[in-house]
Motif scaffolding. Structure first.
Motif, PDB file in Angstrom:
ATOM      1  N   ARG A   1     -48.477 -27.977   8.105  1.00 53.41           N
ATOM      2  CA  ARG A   1     -48.212 -26.772   7.689  1.00 53.41           C
ATOM      3  C   ARG A   1     -48.808 -25.449   8.655  1.00 53.41           C
TER       4      ARG A   1
ATOM      5  N   GLY B   1     -46.594 -22.395   8.328  1.00 58.31           N
ATOM      6  CA  GLY B   1     -46.235 -22.534   7.001  1.00 58.31           C
ATOM      7  C   GLY B   1     -44.770 -22.738   6.625  1.00 58.31           C
TER       8      GLY B   1
ATOM      9  N   THR C   1     -44.072 -28.298   4.918  1.00 56.51           N
ATOM     10  CA  THR C   1     -44.915 -28.850   4.082  1.00 56.51           C
ATOM     11  C   THR C   1     -44.895 -30.353   4.027  1.00 56.51           C
ATOM     12  N   THR C   2     -46.073 -30.964   3.769  1.00 54.82           N
ATOM     13  CA  THR C   2     -46.225 -32.399   3.892  1.00 54.82           C
ATOM     14  C   THR C   2     -46.965 -33.067   2.694  1.00 54.82           C
ATOM     15  N   PRO C   3     -45.992 -32.981   1.572  1.00 58.19           N
ATOM     16  CA  PRO C   3     -46.501 -33.536   0.368  1.00 58.19           C
ATOM     17  C   PRO C   3     -46.680 -35.027   0.291  1.00 58.19           C
TER      18      PRO C   3
ATOM     19  N   ASP D   1     -47.756 -29.716  -2.829  1.00 49.39           N
ATOM     20  CA  ASP D   1     -47.220 -29.873  -1.619  1.00 49.39           C
ATOM     21  C   ASP D   1     -48.060 -29.902  -0.203  1.00 49.39           C
ATOM     22  N   ASP D   2     -49.452 -30.203  -0.522  1.00 51.10           N
ATOM     23  CA  ASP D   2     -50.391 -30.624   0.788  1.00 51.10           C
ATOM     24  C   ASP D   2     -50.602 -32.000   0.773  1.00 51.10           C
TER      25      ASP D   2
END
Length: 327
Positions: A104, A109, A112-114, A167-168
């Motif tokens: 991110r 930004g 995202t790396t969910p 989303d994190d």
């Protein structure tokens, strides 16, 4: 409401989230095993229901599991990866610390790396020094990762649902010695926001901040000390990063005394971090020195007898409480 164990609550929310969102995939060693659903039965029934394109058995290579999860998240999936024991963190630390946690930030930004990484923590189950560590302080020190450690089935369900939808990247720490602990859990899906501590029991004489399995010990100590006229307030942060500093400080302002119970080793532990926050922002509230109750600064012993001595006990918590109350 149903009475569920932590194991059952985690299994339930995996079923619910995979049914709710077809971007959710599960990957890890033995997660598609139709006989038992992994080493502790957490993923039972998933492969039969959702198929082996969404429930993916991987080779025994943690670097590949976590690396693949990060890549899958960047393509729009919401992977739940199992790092079987947190002790294996070293094998995949580059993928987690230097890639997933930074995407991110590296892309301003725009990405995202969910990723949700489920992992087992803790001693008390006789699994030896390479399968029993508490390494969540290492993860809390890494910017860009959220760290969760539930102590009961209700929180496990709500926090895991939140992790999967976040989303994190989130590391979800499950203490294997309390998988069978049961409590009432809503039948319908729900989430618990990160960064909101739970007041387990209210008191006026001393605040005890405890993490994961240690919450159960702190609650037992509070119950037993109530018979001696000692009023104990127990705070369960639930999420270690973000940490609910305000709840801890508000409790301390009321009680004036603090005991922190953390199964990790004493140096650079969550007990050390909470103590530091209190000294920095709540020193004027303190009427006694802070007491930390932790494991010793050694690996977890392989001997069951020594392991029992290694893990903090209810008696250890009670002794620390009595010490600060008597000061």
């Amino acid at each position: 409401m149903s009475k569920l164990s932590i194991r059952e609550a985690i299994n339930q929310v995996l079923h619910e989230e995979m049914a709710r969102d077809d971007r959710v995939v599960v990957m890890g060693e033995d997660v598609a095993n139709r006989d038992n659903g992994g080493v502790y039965g957490i993923t039972a029934g998933l492969a039969e229901k959702f198929g082996e394109l969404r429930v993916i058995d991987t080779p025994i290579t943690e670097s590949a599991i976590i690396g693949a999860a990060g890549g899958a998240a960047l393509t729009g999936l919401r992977p739940v990866a199992e790092l079987m024991f947190i002790d294996f963190l070293g094998v995949c630390l580059d993928q987690l610390m230097n890639q997933i946690a930074k995407f991110r930030y590296m892309f301003g930004g725009g990405a995202t790396t969910p990723v949700t990484i489920r992992t087992m923590i803790g001693a008390g189950a006789g699994t030896g020094p390479q399968h029993s560590a508490i390494l969540y302080p290492m993860l809390v020190a890494i910017p860009g990762i959220k760290v969760v450690a539930p102590s009961n089935a209700y929180d496990a369900k709500g926090l895991l649902a939140q992790a999967i939808r976040d989303d994190d990247p989130v590391v979800f720490c499950e203490h294997k010695a309390i998988y069978t602990e049961e409590c009432e859990v809503p039948d319908e899906p729900f989430t618990i926001p990160f960064g909101q501590a739970r007041t387990v029991c209210e008191g006026t004489d001393v605040t005890v901040v405890a993490f994961s399995r240690m919450v159960l010990l702190a609650e037992q100590a509070a119950t037993q000390l109530a018979a001696e006229g000692i009023s104990v307030e127990v705070i369960d942060p639930r999420t270690l990063s973000p940490l609910d500093d305000e709840a801890i400080l508000a409790s301390l302002q009321k009680t004036g005394r603090l005991v922190v119970v953390d199964e990790s080793n004493p140096y650079c532990s969550m007990a050390s971090e909470v103590s530091s926050i209190v000294v920095d922002r709540g020193f004027d509230y303190l009427d006694a020195p802070i007491r930390k109750v932790t494991a010793p600064h050694t690996p977890v012993p392989a001997s069951p007898v020594l392991e029992l001595e290694y893990v903090p006990s209810v008696a250890d918590v009670e002794a620390a409480i009595r010490e600060v109350v008597a000061y």
